[in-house]
Design a protein around this motif. Structure first.
Motif, PDB file in Angstrom:
ATOM      1  N   GLU A 138     -36.993 -27.291 -12.857  1.00 52.85           N
ATOM      2  CA  GLU A 138     -35.654 -27.907 -12.728  1.00 52.85           C
ATOM      3  C   GLU A 138     -35.077 -27.624 -11.539  1.00 52.85           C
ATOM      4  O   GLU A 138     -35.387 -26.646 -10.791  1.00 52.85           O
ATOM      5  N   PRO A 139     -33.983 -28.238 -10.788  1.00 52.42           N
ATOM      6  CA  PRO A 139     -33.282 -28.003  -9.434  1.00 52.42           C
ATOM      7  C   PRO A 139     -32.715 -26.704  -9.491  1.00 52.42           C
ATOM      8  O   PRO A 139     -32.273 -26.159 -10.462  1.00 52.42           O
ATOM      9  N   GLY A 140     -32.903 -25.991  -8.243  1.00 49.35           N
ATOM     10  CA  GLY A 140     -32.245 -24.708  -8.025  1.00 49.35           C
ATOM     11  C   GLY A 140     -32.586 -24.212  -6.867  1.00 49.35           C
ATOM     12  O   GLY A 140     -32.899 -24.985  -5.888  1.00 49.35           O
ATOM     13  N   LYS A 141     -32.878 -22.811  -6.671  1.00 52.55           N
ATOM     14  CA  LYS A 141     -33.132 -22.476  -5.337  1.00 52.55           C
ATOM     15  C   LYS A 141     -33.953 -21.076  -5.613  1.00 52.55           C
ATOM     16  O   LYS A 141     -33.661 -20.391  -6.588  1.00 52.55           O
ATOM     17  N   VAL A 142     -34.713 -20.763  -4.647  1.00 52.84           N
ATOM     18  CA  VAL A 142     -35.261 -19.419  -4.455  1.00 52.84           C
ATOM     19  C   VAL A 142     -34.659 -18.557  -3.572  1.00 52.84           C
ATOM     20  O   VAL A 142     -34.524 -18.999  -2.432  1.00 52.84           O
ATOM     21  N   VAL A 143     -34.293 -17.252  -4.127  1.00 54.54           N
ATOM     22  CA  VAL A 143     -33.563 -16.634  -3.032  1.00 54.54           C
ATOM     23  C   VAL A 143     -34.507 -15.168  -2.757  1.00 54.54           C
ATOM     24  O   VAL A 143     -34.939 -14.543  -3.936  1.00 54.54           O
ATOM     25  N   LEU A 144     -34.836 -14.841  -1.284  1.00 54.40           N
ATOM     26  CA  LEU A 144     -35.523 -13.854  -0.887  1.00 54.40           C
ATOM     27  C   LEU A 144     -34.436 -12.794  -0.428  1.00 54.40           C
ATOM     28  O   LEU A 144     -33.633 -13.134   0.445  1.00 54.40           O
ATOM     29  N   ASN A 145     -34.678 -11.726  -1.029  1.00 57.32           N
ATOM     30  CA  ASN A 145     -33.692 -10.335  -0.643  1.00 57.32           C
ATOM     31  C   ASN A 145     -34.433  -9.405  -0.056  1.00 57.32           C
ATOM     32  O   ASN A 145     -35.507  -8.876  -0.498  1.00 57.32           O
ATOM     33  N   ILE A 146     -34.164  -9.180   1.292  1.00 57.85           N
ATOM     34  CA  ILE A 146     -34.579  -8.113   2.125  1.00 57.85           C
ATOM     35  C   ILE A 146     -33.688  -6.933   2.508  1.00 57.85           C
ATOM     36  O   ILE A 146     -32.679  -7.463   3.016  1.00 57.85           O
ATOM     37  N   GLU A 147     -34.056  -5.742   2.309  1.00 54.97           N
ATOM     38  CA  GLU A 147     -32.888  -4.634   2.729  1.00 54.97           C
ATOM     39  C   GLU A 147     -33.553  -3.749   3.549  1.00 54.97           C
ATOM     40  O   GLU A 147     -34.805  -3.497   3.503  1.00 54.97           O
ATOM     41  N   ASN A 148     -32.793  -3.534   4.765  1.00 59.95           N
ATOM     42  CA  ASN A 148     -33.405  -2.736   5.556  1.00 59.95           C
ATOM     43  C   ASN A 148     -32.618  -1.533   5.917  1.00 59.95           C
ATOM     44  O   ASN A 148     -31.292  -1.443   6.448  1.00 59.95           O
ATOM     45  N   PRO A 149     -33.106  -0.279   5.423  1.00 61.27           N
ATOM     46  CA  PRO A 149     -32.514   0.778   5.353  1.00 61.27           C
ATOM     47  C   PRO A 149     -32.542   1.684   6.555  1.00 61.27           C
ATOM     48  O   PRO A 149     -31.797   2.729   6.763  1.00 61.27           O
ATOM     49  N   THR A 150     -33.246   1.121   7.657  1.00 59.10           N
ATOM     50  CA  THR A 150     -33.734   2.003   8.708  1.00 59.10           C
ATOM     51  C   THR A 150     -32.463   1.723   9.694  1.00 59.10           C
ATOM     52  O   THR A 150     -31.672   0.898   9.716  1.00 59.10           O
ATOM     53  N   SER A 151     -32.507   2.766  10.781  1.00 60.13           N
ATOM     54  CA  SER A 151     -31.616   2.528  11.838  1.00 60.13           C
ATOM     55  C   SER A 151     -32.053   1.529  12.820  1.00 60.13           C
ATOM     56  O   SER A 151     -31.329   1.517  13.906  1.00 60.13           O
ATOM     57  N   LYS A 152     -33.189   0.860  12.780  1.00 59.63           N
ATOM     58  CA  LYS A 152     -33.381  -0.077  13.648  1.00 59.63           C
ATOM     59  C   LYS A 152     -33.587  -1.530  13.063  1.00 59.63           C
ATOM     60  O   LYS A 152     -33.736  -1.680  11.973  1.00 59.63           O
ATOM     61  N   LYS A 153     -33.357  -2.554  14.081  1.00 59.09           N
ATOM     62  CA  LYS A 153     -33.441  -3.955  13.512  1.00 59.09           C
ATOM     63  C   LYS A 153     -34.656  -4.463  13.290  1.00 59.09           C
ATOM     64  O   LYS A 153     -35.629  -3.993  13.967  1.00 59.09           O
ATOM     65  N   LYS A 154     -34.917  -5.322  12.178  1.00 56.58           N
ATOM     66  CA  LYS A 154     -36.179  -6.006  12.053  1.00 56.58           C
ATOM     67  C   LYS A 154     -36.299  -7.388  12.346  1.00 56.58           C
ATOM     68  O   LYS A 154     -35.159  -7.974  12.139  1.00 56.58           O
ATOM     69  N   LYS A 155     -37.422  -7.942  12.512  1.00 57.74           N
ATOM     70  CA  LYS A 155     -37.666  -9.373  12.783  1.00 57.74           C
ATOM     71  C   LYS A 155     -38.419  -9.809  11.526  1.00 57.74           C
ATOM     72  O   LYS A 155     -39.427  -9.328  10.902  1.00 57.74           O
ATOM     73  N   LEU A 156     -37.836 -10.807  10.783  1.00 56.75           N
ATOM     74  CA  LEU A 156     -38.187 -11.458   9.527  1.00 56.75           C
ATOM     75  C   LEU A 156     -38.686 -12.786   9.818  1.00 56.75           C
ATOM     76  O   LEU A 156     -38.098 -13.514  10.491  1.00 56.75           O
ATOM     77  N   LEU A 157     -39.720 -13.083   9.399  1.00 56.38           N
ATOM     78  CA  LEU A 157     -40.915 -14.345   9.650  1.00 56.38           C
ATOM     79  C   LEU A 157     -40.878 -15.107   8.421  1.00 56.38           C
ATOM     80  O   LEU A 157     -41.393 -14.344   7.401  1.00 56.38           O
ATOM     81  N   TYR A 158     -40.601 -16.242   8.014  1.00 52.21           N
ATOM     82  CA  TYR A 158     -40.734 -16.939   6.712  1.00 52.21           C
ATOM     83  C   TYR A 158     -40.877 -18.287   6.903  1.00 52.21           C
ATOM     84  O   TYR A 158     -40.563 -18.836   7.848  1.00 52.21           O
ATOM     85  N   ARG A 159     -41.592 -19.018   6.130  1.00 53.22           N
ATOM     86  CA  ARG A 159     -41.907 -20.512   5.964  1.00 53.22           C
ATOM     87  C   ARG A 159     -42.371 -20.707   4.523  1.00 53.22           C
ATOM     88  O   ARG A 159     -42.750 -19.884   3.602  1.00 53.22           O
ATOM     89  N   SER A 160     -41.925 -22.015   4.012  1.00 56.63           N
ATOM     90  CA  SER A 160     -42.155 -22.608   2.880  1.00 56.63           C
ATOM     91  C   SER A 160     -42.723 -24.045   2.808  1.00 56.63           C
ATOM     92  O   SER A 160     -42.389 -24.629   3.655  1.00 56.63           O
ATOM     93  N   LYS A 161     -43.167 -24.352   1.858  1.00 57.91           N
ATOM     94  CA  LYS A 161     -43.479 -25.783   1.380  1.00 57.91           C
ATOM     95  C   LYS A 161     -43.590 -25.890  -0.062  1.00 57.91           C
ATOM     96  O   LYS A 161     -43.648 -25.269  -0.925  1.00 57.91           O
ATOM     97  N   ALA A 162     -43.292 -27.465  -0.446  1.00 58.16           N
ATOM     98  CA  ALA A 162     -43.109 -27.647  -1.771  1.00 58.16           C
ATOM     99  C   ALA A 162     -44.343 -28.600  -1.981  1.00 58.16           C
ATOM    100  O   ALA A 162     -44.642 -29.457  -1.198  1.00 58.16           O
ATOM    101  N   LYS A 163     -44.882 -28.419  -3.359  1.00 58.93           N
ATOM    102  CA  LYS A 163     -46.239 -28.915  -3.347  1.00 58.93           C
ATOM    103  C   LYS A 163     -46.066 -29.617  -5.040  1.00 58.93           C
ATOM    104  O   LYS A 163     -45.149 -29.286  -5.845  1.00 58.93           O
ATOM    105  N   SER A 164     -46.854 -30.917  -4.998  1.00 61.72           N
ATOM    106  CA  SER A 164     -46.641 -31.453  -6.449  1.00 61.72           C
ATOM    107  C   SER A 164     -46.984 -30.460  -7.554  1.00 61.72           C
ATOM    108  O   SER A 164     -48.110 -29.758  -7.354  1.00 61.72           O
ATOM    109  N   SER A 165     -46.075 -30.299  -8.425  1.00 64.85           N
ATOM    110  CA  SER A 165     -46.447 -29.415  -9.804  1.00 64.85           C
ATOM    111  C   SER A 165     -47.575 -29.848 -10.424  1.00 64.85           C
ATOM    112  O   SER A 165     -48.100 -28.976 -11.090  1.00 64.85           O
ATOM    113  N   ALA A 166     -48.305 -31.044 -10.393  1.00 60.18           N
ATOM    114  CA  ALA A 166     -49.384 -31.616 -11.100  1.00 60.18           C
ATOM    115  C   ALA A 166     -50.657 -30.651 -10.512  1.00 60.18           C
ATOM    116  O   ALA A 166     -51.560 -30.708 -11.107  1.00 60.18           O
TER     117      ALA A 166
END
Length: 558
Positions: free
Chosen positions: A530-558
């Motif tokens: 059904e329509p909606g959204k996927v939420v990715l949650n990333i928490e950085n507890p360190t004292s340094k900044k982090k670089k996040l890389l991501y990508r996605s694609k939708a494929k036929s459910s069949a």
């Protein structure tokens, strides 16, 4: 005065040896010795200029150069007038050199032919003894009998053959010409006297060979370099500009470099080498091409830590025969990359980016000799093929060495060097993350066909903060995504939230802490009904900044 003139020439000559592209050829593994060898030519040139050493850039300049190199255009219309003039002049010189066959290798020195010469005098030594035997036989009958026959037999017969060149013989040739000239001047009876006067001086045994017209001159040989002819092709301008830039647009120096490169290619057997199987597939882990940079340059990676493997090291550098095979393999690999990946047409990409990984680089060893030879060949025969050199995982001793050698680099060469403090982040400035291999901090994985060059989103996660990434899904589909965080040390979780108000949130990935030893890339898929959204949650507890890389694609459910 002569001594003063000689002293002046010796002072000026070394100053002319300026090679701005000494370190721009793709160096073979390993790097430390390659760097040492690259500097040697510049040392000799700079030793005559002690003031230049003192006035050189500070040690920090090589680590963080202030001026970045901008690649010059290979389109003739973009050149300034002096450069256009130099290119035209070089073309004329190349055309003349081709007509004179100056691109052919010199004939081998006659070393073997000179050896038997000293033996000939020894064999000829008895010759002077023969005249001594003549006076030892003084009997008069023997003297009269031997010389007497020649004067009686020679005048009638040989005179027609041997004395024809004499002018007097032309007057009373009567029957003689019928015998002596029968083979060469048969129509002499019907030819006017004027014609006979022209022919008779040439009468003899040798003129018949000279009378036929000389064969037509053969057209000059077509000389190719990297599959491109030196003249008559739009791509040749790019080739000639490389040699001109390597010699600071000094036309004669560029021509000399071009001649030497063409001759070396013939002597080294480049065309045959391209078809040769050297049996070293293991080396492709140490030197390989992968992706392009943000400007479209092919990227060559040199991973010198691979030579920590003793078996691979011995196979490549174990003895002289193996070192020569490695050298041939390195040249072969570069030649194939140039022909398959570069474009010499005006406006095309005709150079590469080199990434040099110095992690676990072997110290001095058997590879030093092969390295020296490779560096010399590359810098002499492959000018201006490097657009940028990025060093990663640089050890402290290499940085110290580079600071020491900084004054001996030209500004042009130093502007192509990149010495990063953080390897992955520096690579991403020049190469998009989707083009960077997983091993170097990117997401490019040739063994996974799911994602190839799909665009990647980069997000900076601040210290002690949480970042949420939303991936929308407007219809039923199979959603696939992958992500990585530099160095991890973060908490990660994923959930699906439907658009309907009465829908239920689905936990896709329970929140868990990821450490540096975990897999560098996380890949997940979720079937959405059904329509909606996927939420990715990333928490950085360190004292340094982090670089996040991501990508996605939708494929036929069949």
């Amino acid at each position: 005065m002569a001594e003063e003139a000689q002293s002046k020439t010796t002072e000026v000559a070394p100053m002319k040896v300026e090679e701005p592209a000494v370190t721009e050829a793709l160096p073979p593994a390993p790097a430390p010795e390659a760097a040492e060898e690259e500097e040697e030519p510049k040392k000799t040139a700079e030793e005559t200029k002690p003031e230049a050493k003192e006035a050189g850039p500070p040690a920090e300049a090589i680590v963080a150069p202030s001026v970045s190199f901008k690649e010059e255009s290979n389109v003739v219309a973009d050149l300034v007038d002096p450069e256009k003039k130099a290119l035209d002049e070089l073309k004329q010189l190349v055309q003349a050199a081709l007509a004179n066959n100056e691109f052919a290798p010199p004939p081998p020195p006659p070393v073997k032919e000179e050896e038997p010469k000293p033996e000939e005098p020894a064999a000829a030594a008895p010759a002077p003894e023969e005249p001594k035997t003549e006076p030892e036989e003084p009997p008069k009958p023997a003297d009269t009998d031997s010389p007497a026959p020649p004067p009686e037999v020679e005048p009638p017969k040989p005179t027609a053959e041997k004395e024809e060149p004499l002018p007097a013989a032309a007057e009373d040739d009567g029957a003689k010409t019928g015998e002596a000239v029968e083979e060469t001047v048969a129509p002499i009876a019907t030819v006017p006297a004027a014609a006979t006067e022209e022919v008779t001086p040439a009468a003899g045994e040798e003129p018949p060979a000279e009378t036929p017209a000389p064969p037509p001159a053969e057209p000059p040989e077509e000389v190719l370099i990297w599959g491109v002819p030196l003249l008559g092709d739009e791509r040749c301008d790019t080739i000639l500009l490389k040699f001109l830039r390597a010699r600071d647009f000094k036309v004669k120096d560029a021509l000399s470099m071009l001649k030497n490169a063409v001759i070396w290619r013939k002597q080294f057997g480049i065309e045959a080498l391209l078809l040769e199987d050297l049996g070293l597939p293991e080396l492709e882990k140490a030197v390989f091409m992968h992706g392009v940079d943000r400007e479209g340059h092919p990227v060559c990676y040199n991973v010198y830590g691979e030579f920590q493997n003793k078996e691979l090291y011995e196979k490549a550098f174990g003895d002289e025969e193996k070192r020569q095979r490695f050298l041939k393999w390195r040249i072969q690999y570069l030649e194939k990359g140039i022909r398959e990946l570069l474009d010499f047409t005006p406006g095309g990409v005709s150079s590469m980016v080199q990434v040099t990984d110095l992690k676990n680089t072997p110290r001095l060893g058997k590879h030093r000799q092969a390295t020296r030879q490779a560096v010399t060949l590359l810098q002499d025969n492959y000018p201006e093929f490097i657009a940028k050199k990025v060093f990663i995982n640089v050890p402290w001793w290499y940085l110290a060495f580079s600071r020491m050698m900084s004054p001996f680099f030209t500004q042009r060469t130093k502007s192509k060097f990149v010495w990063p403090s953080k390897s992955a982040e520096t690579l991403f400035k020049y190469i998009a993350p989707e083009q960077v291999p997983v091993a170097f901090g990117g997401l490019s994985n040739e063994s996974d066909p799911e994602f190839t060059t799909d665009a990647i989103t980069e997000v900076t996660i601040k210290a002690s903060s949480k970042q949420s990434i939303e991936i929308p899904a407007t219809e039923a589909t199979l959603l696939v995504w992958e992500l990585r965080v530099s160095g991890w040390e973060v908490s990660y979780g994923a959930e699906f939230m439907p658009s309907a108000e009465d829908g239920y949130t689905v936990i896709v990935q329970k929140t868990r802490k990821l450490v540096a030893t975990d897999e560098p890339v996380i890949k997940t898929s979720f079937k959405i009904g059904e329509p909606g959204k996927v939420v990715l949650n990333i928490e950085n507890p360190t004292s340094k900044k982090k670089k996040l890389l991501y990508r996605s694609k939708a494929k036929s459910s069949a």
